[in-house]
Design a protein around this motif. Sequence first.
Motif, PDB file in Angstrom:
ATOM      1  N   VAL A 167       0.565   3.011   2.717  1.00 29.19           N
ATOM      2  CA  VAL A 167       0.156   3.419   1.377  1.00 29.19           C
ATOM      3  C   VAL A 167       0.105   2.180   0.490  1.00 29.19           C
ATOM      4  N   SER A 168      -1.030   1.970  -0.171  1.00 26.51           N
ATOM      5  CA  SER A 168      -1.180   0.869  -1.124  1.00 26.51           C
ATOM      6  C   SER A 168      -0.853   1.373  -2.521  1.00 26.51           C
ATOM      7  N   THR A 169      -0.264   0.501  -3.312  1.00 21.55           N
ATOM      8  CA  THR A 169       0.191   0.926  -4.633  1.00 21.55           C
ATOM      9  C   THR A 169      -0.304  -0.021  -5.730  1.00 21.55           C
ATOM     10  N   GLY A 170      -0.334   0.499  -6.947  1.00 23.50           N
ATOM     11  CA  GLY A 170      -0.698  -0.309  -8.098  1.00 23.50           C
ATOM     12  C   GLY A 170       0.499  -0.999  -8.724  1.00 23.50           C
ATOM     13  N   VAL A 171       1.693  -0.501  -8.436  1.00 24.78           N
ATOM     14  CA  VAL A 171       2.936  -1.155  -8.842  1.00 24.78           C
ATOM     15  C   VAL A 171       3.401  -1.982  -7.650  1.00 24.78           C
ATOM     16  N   ALA A 172       3.944  -3.158  -7.901  1.00 24.41           N
ATOM     17  CA  ALA A 172       4.299  -4.074  -6.812  1.00 24.41           C
ATOM     18  C   ALA A 172       5.804  -4.250  -6.694  1.00 24.41           C
ATOM     19  N   MET A 173       6.227  -4.583  -5.507  1.00 24.39           N
ATOM     20  CA  MET A 173       7.638  -4.861  -5.221  1.00 24.39           C
ATOM     21  C   MET A 173       7.768  -6.338  -4.874  1.00 24.39           C
ATOM     22  N   VAL A 174       8.735  -6.996  -5.474  1.00 26.59           N
ATOM     23  CA  VAL A 174       9.012  -8.395  -5.138  1.00 26.59           C
ATOM     24  C   VAL A 174       9.872  -8.407  -3.878  1.00 26.59           C
ATOM     25  N   ALA A 175       9.436  -9.174  -2.889  1.00 22.59           N
ATOM     26  CA  ALA A 175      10.133  -9.241  -1.602  1.00 22.59           C
ATOM     27  C   ALA A 175      10.516 -10.689  -1.327  1.00 22.59           C
ATOM     28  N   PRO A 176      11.417 -10.888  -0.370  1.00 25.95           N
ATOM     29  CA  PRO A 176      11.736 -12.274  -0.009  1.00 25.95           C
ATOM     30  C   PRO A 176      10.470 -13.046   0.374  1.00 25.95           C
ATOM     31  N   ALA A 177      10.425 -14.307   0.033  1.00 25.37           N
ATOM     32  CA  ALA A 177       9.226 -15.115   0.264  1.00 25.37           C
ATOM     33  C   ALA A 177       8.818 -15.128   1.727  1.00 25.37           C
ATOM     34  N   SER A 178       9.753 -14.928   2.624  1.00 24.68           N
ATOM     35  CA  SER A 178       9.439 -14.965   4.052  1.00 24.68           C
ATOM     36  C   SER A 178       8.832 -13.669   4.555  1.00 24.68           C
ATOM     37  N   HIS A 179       8.839 -12.613   3.723  1.00 28.83           N
ATOM     38  CA  HIS A 179       8.366 -11.316   4.192  1.00 28.83           C
ATOM     39  C   HIS A 179       6.844 -11.292   4.316  1.00 28.83           C
ATOM     40  N   ARG A 180       6.351 -10.728   5.405  1.00 30.57           N
ATOM     41  CA  ARG A 180       4.913 -10.549   5.617  1.00 30.57           C
ATOM     42  C   ARG A 180       4.674  -9.110   6.043  1.00 30.57           C
ATOM     43  N   GLY A 181       3.593  -8.520   5.594  1.00 34.34           N
ATOM     44  CA  GLY A 181       3.219  -7.174   6.009  1.00 34.34           C
ATOM     45  C   GLY A 181       3.818  -6.107   5.117  1.00 34.34           C
TER      46      GLY A 181
END
Length: 197
Positions: A167-181
């Motif tokens: 699911v794609s969202t218009g609100v974003a979540m900040v994740a660790p810089a190393s996170h992908r996907g």
Amino acid sequence: MLGRTLFIDPGRCIGCQACVSACRECDSHRGTSMIHVDYPDAGHSTAALPTVCMHCEDPVAPCAEVCPAEAILVTADGVVQTADPTRCIGCGNCVGACPFGVPQVDPAQKLQLKCNLCYDRTSAGLAPMCATVCPSGALFYGTLEQLTTERPGVSVVTEFAFGEVVVSTGVAMVAPASHRGPVPGGLPLVEVNGRPA
């Protein structure tokens, strides 16, 4: 490409609930908070996570897709609105369809309640109330460029996986810089528009 939106940075949340109080004071909600703070490891850590509507984009917001009364509108700027009280029948389909567990139904009013990104404010260029009072920056309203200028090296996620459904969202979540996907979602998406997910 993200425009001005809400970025949630769980690593900065201190669980103070200022966002909950501010949301309750917003003219859009008039006395009812549409944000809540979860404490996923209460008693063992200070971890806290503000939960707001993620304003799903793809597929079309599941809550809007399953609404039999077409009470949940999505504006051209991608904001998933609170149910129209003149149309909402309080059936709760939106509650079951939301993979993030956000909408609530007030049985007395027979009305769905959820965050509308303080549309009265954001449509006028102002930040949502929750972001204006967050003392730690866990809720940041602005553009991705503004966020990364202030916080170099952060990674932002707008895709969440619920099993094989993303699911794609218009609100974003900040994740660790190393996170992908995509970030693994917390609740399984059971069906979309009456079809198994």
